[in-house]
Design an enzyme around this catalytic site. Sequence first.
Site, PDB file in Angstrom:
ATOM      1  N   GLN A  12       0.812  -1.218   0.000  1.00  0.00           N
ATOM      2  CA  GLN A  12       0.000   0.000   0.000  1.00  0.00           C
ATOM      3  C   GLN A  12       0.841   1.262   0.000  1.00  0.00           C
ATOM      4  OE1 GLN A  12      -1.587  -1.029   4.103  1.00  0.00           O
ATOM      5  NE2 GLN A  12      -1.617   1.212   4.266  1.00  0.00           N
ATOM      6  N   CYS A  59      -5.268   0.553   3.994  1.00  0.00           N
ATOM      7  CA  CYS A  59      -5.234  -0.883   4.273  1.00  0.00           C
ATOM      8  C   CYS A  59      -6.609  -1.512   4.104  1.00  0.00           C
ATOM      9  CB  CYS A  59      -4.723  -1.121   5.683  1.00  0.00           C
ATOM     10  SG  CYS A  59      -5.687  -0.260   6.968  1.00  0.00           S
ATOM     11  N   ASN A  97      -0.837  -9.438   4.605  1.00  0.00           N
ATOM     12  CA  ASN A  97      -0.716  -8.013   4.876  1.00  0.00           C
ATOM     13  C   ASN A  97      -0.493  -7.252   3.566  1.00  0.00           C
ATOM     14  OD1 ASN A  97      -0.584  -5.633   6.316  1.00  0.00           O
ATOM     15  ND2 ASN A  97       1.127  -6.247   7.602  1.00  0.00           N
ATOM     16  N   HIS A 126      -5.590  -1.016  11.769  1.00  0.00           N
ATOM     17  CA  HIS A 126      -5.088  -1.599  10.525  1.00  0.00           C
ATOM     18  C   HIS A 126      -6.049  -2.686  10.069  1.00  0.00           C
ATOM     19  CE1 HIS A 126      -2.210  -2.452   7.454  1.00  0.00           C
ATOM     20  NE2 HIS A 126      -1.864  -3.634   7.912  1.00  0.00           N
TER      21      HIS A 126
END
Length: 344
Positions: free
Chosen positions: A151, A157, A313, A291
């Site tokens: 990102q 996120c 992630n 997050h």
Amino acid sequence: MAFTINQFFCFALVLSALGLLAATQSLARPLDDHPKTLSIRERHHLWMARHGRVYKDDIEKEKRFNIFKKNIKHIVNFNSNTSSNKLFTIGVNAFSDLTNEEFLATHTGYKRQLRSGSTATNGLRSEGLASDVSQAVDWRQQGAVTAVKDQGQCGCCWAFSAVAAVEGLNQIKTGQLVSLSEQELVDCVQDNHGCQDGMITNAFSFIQQNQGITSEDDYPYQSTQGQCQAGYLGSNAVTINSFQIIPQNDEVTLMQAASQQPVSVAIAVSAEFKAYNGGIFNGECSNELNHAVTIIGYGTDDTTGTNYWLLKNSWGETWGENGYMRIIKDQNQCGIALDASYPI
């Protein structure tokens, strides 16, 4: 022994190639593997070369070096402490010249959806999920997970989490793994705030109401918010019917859902989370969800017998276990079961 000019030239080329190879191998090794004789400043220079980091001036470079030095000290102290019950290690990564505050401000971006009163159970789902589930799942092995994305310094996120869940569901239903556009969500989800923050469920709502989402090829990621191009850059690649929210603090239902498809979750990240290097994360978390990641499986560690969630992630492949994390399961670690949802 006398050398001709051509022989001397060839010999020099060989020495030059060997020197280049040695330098390349030095940069390729993990930073912690370098000899103890290297100074912190030398390690910082190697780190800069590996990650392509260039500072605007000597003042900024010195500032970043001091942060790097402080982070290195923390990593060494943490990993050498054998008195705790930690199941993971931390290490140097692409974020090692950032303070924790700087990192959280630029690489997270989740905004929690508040639920209260009569709306607390609206849209929640625990029925309809199989109670007899596999003891271990890894959706990467089923071809339902695209490569790890990054990102960058855009706090979106939420978009990466939602997209990974939709990508996985689409592959499970159609057999086709299509990389989808986070940028479309960043630009077009009006109820969120682009690179500032946002909610996963707002992303799912947009995809549903927009009758789909564009592929990443048609709407590539820019790491900044721009003008919405939905409907202009090609037809939608994937559609969803709706989405479901999992009841809070219910890791049993979360496991049932994750056994059927990737699931979007919010999580509370911390300094230890930022520097996670490998193992099963059971460390400190922040005080609030900040997050968003995607559960792409779960399992049990063969060595310790510890149950874990497998997370994808959006911080690139140099973070964690090649961009992924295993985090301890059945303890609502870092609030992982507080705000989970999935597309249908």
